[in-house]
Design a protein around this motif. Structure first.
Motif, PDB file in Angstrom:
ATOM      1  N   GLU A 286     -31.488 -31.657  37.877  1.00  0.00           N
ATOM      2  CA  GLU A 286     -31.351 -32.340  36.598  1.00  0.00           C
ATOM      3  C   GLU A 286     -31.194 -33.847  36.778  1.00  0.00           C
ATOM      4  OE1 GLU A 286     -29.738 -28.136  36.108  1.00  0.00           O
ATOM      5  OE2 GLU A 286     -29.490 -29.778  37.556  1.00  0.00           O
ATOM      6  N   GLU A 287     -30.397 -34.256  37.751  1.00  0.00           N
ATOM      7  CA  GLU A 287     -30.170 -35.690  37.954  1.00  0.00           C
ATOM      8  C   GLU A 287     -31.419 -36.375  38.494  1.00  0.00           C
ATOM      9  OE1 GLU A 287     -27.572 -37.138  36.806  1.00  0.00           O
ATOM     10  OE2 GLU A 287     -26.523 -35.278  36.303  1.00  0.00           O
ATOM     11  N   ALA A 288     -32.180 -35.678  39.338  1.00  0.00           N
ATOM     12  CA  ALA A 288     -33.428 -36.247  39.846  1.00  0.00           C
ATOM     13  C   ALA A 288     -34.414 -36.466  38.712  1.00  0.00           C
ATOM     14  CB  ALA A 288     -34.032 -35.335  40.912  1.00  0.00           C
ATOM     15  N   LEU A 289     -34.504 -35.495  37.810  1.00  0.00           N
ATOM     16  CA  LEU A 289     -35.372 -35.662  36.645  1.00  0.00           C
ATOM     17  C   LEU A 289     -34.892 -36.825  35.793  1.00  0.00           C
ATOM     18  CD1 LEU A 289     -37.622 -34.725  34.686  1.00  0.00           C
ATOM     19  CD2 LEU A 289     -35.896 -33.240  33.627  1.00  0.00           C
ATOM     20  N   ALA A 290     -33.590 -36.916  35.572  1.00  0.00           N
ATOM     21  CA  ALA A 290     -33.053 -37.998  34.752  1.00  0.00           C
ATOM     22  C   ALA A 290     -33.394 -39.365  35.324  1.00  0.00           C
ATOM     23  CB  ALA A 290     -31.538 -37.828  34.619  1.00  0.00           C
ATOM     24  N   SER A 291     -33.260 -39.504  36.627  1.00  0.00           N
ATOM     25  CA  SER A 291     -33.602 -40.772  37.271  1.00  0.00           C
ATOM     26  C   SER A 291     -35.087 -41.092  37.116  1.00  0.00           C
ATOM     27  CB  SER A 291     -33.231 -40.738  38.756  1.00  0.00           C
ATOM     28  OG  SER A 291     -31.833 -40.674  38.929  1.00  0.00           O
ATOM     29  N   ALA A 292     -35.917 -40.052  37.236  1.00  0.00           N
ATOM     30  CA  ALA A 292     -37.358 -40.261  37.085  1.00  0.00           C
ATOM     31  C   ALA A 292     -37.715 -40.658  35.660  1.00  0.00           C
ATOM     32  CB  ALA A 292     -38.109 -38.989  37.491  1.00  0.00           C
ATOM     33  N   VAL A 293     -37.012 -40.100  34.692  1.00  0.00           N
ATOM     34  CA  VAL A 293     -37.248 -40.476  33.295  1.00  0.00           C
ATOM     35  C   VAL A 293     -36.901 -41.939  33.074  1.00  0.00           C
ATOM     36  CG1 VAL A 293     -36.414 -40.131  30.938  1.00  0.00           C
ATOM     37  CG2 VAL A 293     -37.046 -38.158  32.334  1.00  0.00           C
ATOM     38  N   VAL A 294     -35.739 -42.356  33.547  1.00  0.00           N
ATOM     39  CA  VAL A 294     -35.331 -43.752  33.413  1.00  0.00           C
ATOM     40  C   VAL A 294     -36.368 -44.673  34.061  1.00  0.00           C
ATOM     41  CG1 VAL A 294     -33.611 -45.468  34.114  1.00  0.00           C
ATOM     42  CG2 VAL A 294     -32.876 -43.249  33.244  1.00  0.00           C
ATOM     43  N   ALA A 295     -36.888 -44.268  35.219  1.00  0.00           N
ATOM     44  CA  ALA A 295     -37.824 -45.099  35.976  1.00  0.00           C
ATOM     45  C   ALA A 295     -39.200 -45.213  35.329  1.00  0.00           C
ATOM     46  CB  ALA A 295     -37.968 -44.546  37.393  1.00  0.00           C
ATOM     47  N   LEU A 296     -39.486 -44.418  34.296  1.00  0.00           N
ATOM     48  CA  LEU A 296     -40.787 -44.524  33.630  1.00  0.00           C
ATOM     49  C   LEU A 296     -41.041 -45.927  33.109  1.00  0.00           C
ATOM     50  CD1 LEU A 296     -40.941 -41.214  31.549  1.00  0.00           C
ATOM     51  CD2 LEU A 296     -42.364 -41.827  33.525  1.00  0.00           C
ATOM     52  N   TRP A 297     -39.986 -46.634  32.768  1.00  0.00           N
ATOM     53  CA  TRP A 297     -40.151 -47.989  32.231  1.00  0.00           C
ATOM     54  C   TRP A 297     -40.149 -49.056  33.314  1.00  0.00           C
ATOM     55  CZ3 TRP A 297     -38.294 -44.000  29.445  1.00  0.00           C
ATOM     56  CH2 TRP A 297     -38.797 -43.844  28.150  1.00  0.00           C
ATOM     57  N   ASP A 298     -40.015 -48.666  34.567  1.00  0.00           N
ATOM     58  CA  ASP A 298     -40.033 -49.633  35.657  1.00  0.00           C
ATOM     59  C   ASP A 298     -41.446 -49.973  36.110  1.00  0.00           C
ATOM     60  OD1 ASP A 298     -37.301 -49.504  35.586  1.00  0.00           O
ATOM     61  OD2 ASP A 298     -37.111 -48.145  37.289  1.00  0.00           O
ATOM     62  N   ASP A 299     -42.413 -49.137  35.749  1.00  0.00           N
ATOM     63  CA  ASP A 299     -43.797 -49.331  36.164  1.00  0.00           C
ATOM     64  C   ASP A 299     -44.666 -49.705  34.977  1.00  0.00           C
ATOM     65  OD1 ASP A 299     -43.455 -48.556  38.924  1.00  0.00           O
ATOM     66  OD2 ASP A 299     -43.299 -46.487  38.240  1.00  0.00           O
ATOM     67  N   ASP A 300     -45.754 -50.402  35.257  1.00  0.00           N
ATOM     68  CA  ASP A 300     -46.724 -50.684  34.210  1.00  0.00           C
ATOM     69  C   ASP A 300     -47.323 -49.376  33.707  1.00  0.00           C
ATOM     70  OD1 ASP A 300     -46.352 -53.419  34.444  1.00  0.00           O
ATOM     71  OD2 ASP A 300     -48.024 -53.672  35.851  1.00  0.00           O
ATOM     72  N   ALA A 301     -47.695 -49.365  32.443  1.00  0.00           N
ATOM     73  CA  ALA A 301     -48.275 -48.151  31.863  1.00  0.00           C
ATOM     74  C   ALA A 301     -49.490 -47.678  32.645  1.00  0.00           C
ATOM     75  CB  ALA A 301     -48.642 -48.402  30.401  1.00  0.00           C
ATOM     76  N   ALA A 302     -50.303 -48.606  33.109  1.00  0.00           N
ATOM     77  CA  ALA A 302     -51.518 -48.237  33.832  1.00  0.00           C
ATOM     78  C   ALA A 302     -51.210 -47.492  35.125  1.00  0.00           C
ATOM     79  CB  ALA A 302     -52.343 -49.474  34.137  1.00  0.00           C
ATOM     80  N   ASP A 303     -50.021 -47.700  35.686  1.00  0.00           N
ATOM     81  CA  ASP A 303     -49.662 -47.059  36.946  1.00  0.00           C
ATOM     82  C   ASP A 303     -49.141 -45.638  36.762  1.00  0.00           C
ATOM     83  OD1 ASP A 303     -50.356 -49.317  38.430  1.00  0.00           O
ATOM     84  OD2 ASP A 303     -48.360 -50.203  38.193  1.00  0.00           O
ATOM     85  N   VAL A 304     -48.704 -45.299  35.546  1.00  0.00           N
ATOM     86  CA  VAL A 304     -48.140 -43.962  35.333  1.00  0.00           C
ATOM     87  C   VAL A 304     -48.899 -43.146  34.292  1.00  0.00           C
ATOM     88  CG1 VAL A 304     -45.816 -44.548  36.086  1.00  0.00           C
ATOM     89  CG2 VAL A 304     -46.443 -44.902  33.696  1.00  0.00           C
TER      90      VAL A 304
END
Length: 237
Positions: free
Chosen positions: A208-226
């Motif tokens: 659960e915590e790994a998923l949560a961190s990955a969700v938060v990190a969605l905004w760390d990358d440009d949209a084109a990268d994800v």
């Protein structure tokens, strides 16, 4: 495109600060973990669920979140939800779809219509929520739609055929949304700002915590990268 995130691979950042994120089906342990991580990173969170008691418990476990009761399988109810969220909080920058659950076993003969109908509710909810908040995500300078899928899509088993089929449909829908984002940006001659992302897990238990961190990190990358990317959570690199 695919990448792998292990449990300790992602450090939450602060680029989600100020973003409004809707957690659809966010009363589960994974939803609560995502809510806490987003709030800790400065995000604004609305947890959506269909059970008032579970919603109150989720809010208690993640102080600073707002809650909304809604049957996400009903289009009219989701439209009303959108209007309430707009009125109370403004436009949404992210939708994380956590509606799910497992039913299966018994080989192909055990794949009952009742189980399939129950599992299909997740896909119906995804269709409703993604359509209702599509304008928001496209208008945001960093819109994100993310779903939690399963490794069963890549290797379906007879005893989980119903489950894998619904998850595969959800992935196809999300990829279609991602293609729409890319086409709109290309046709307008502008940089891509919205992204559709698929998280795959074998099981969320303990992750659960790994998923949560990955969700938060969605905004760390440009949209084109994800955009149109499959991210595996908890897999061995």
């Amino acid at each position: 495109m695919s990448e792998v995130i292990t449990e300790s691979a992602v450090e939450p950042q602060r680029l989600v600060r100020g973003r409004l994120v809707l957690l659809a089906g966010g009363t589960s342990a994974a939803g609560r973990a995502c809510a806490r991580a987003l709030v800790a990173a400065g995000g604004r969170v609305v947890i959506v669920g269909s059970d008032a008691g579970r919603l109150r418990d989720a809010a208690d476990s993640a102080p600073g979140t707002a809650i909304e009761e809604c049957d996400l399988t009903e289009p009219a109810a989701v439209s009303a939800l959108r209007d309430r969220v707009h009125s109370a909080h403004g436009n949404v920058d992210g939708v994380v779809h956590l509606v799910g659950g497992w039913r299966g076993g018994g080989g192909l003969a055990g794949q009952s219509d009742e189980d399939f109908a129950a599992l299909l509710r997740s896909f119906t909810a995804l269709r409703n929520v993604s359509r209702s908040f599509d304008d928001d995500l496209r208008a945001s300078d960093a819109g994100r739609l993310a779903i939690v899928s399963s490794t069963a899509v890549a290797r379906p088993l007879a005893g989980g055929a119903n489950y894998a089929a619904v998850k595969a449909a959800s992935e196809a829908w999300t990829r279609a949304v991602a293609q729409g984002y890319a086409k709109s940006a290309r046709d307008a001659g502008r940089d891509l700002s919205a992204a559709g992302v698929i998280f795959r897990v074998r099981s969320l238990d303990g992750l659960e915590e790994a998923l949560a961190s990955a969700v938060v990190a969605l905004w760390d990358d440009d949209a084109a990268d994800v955009n149109d990317v499959v991210i595996e959570i908890g897999a061995s690199a």
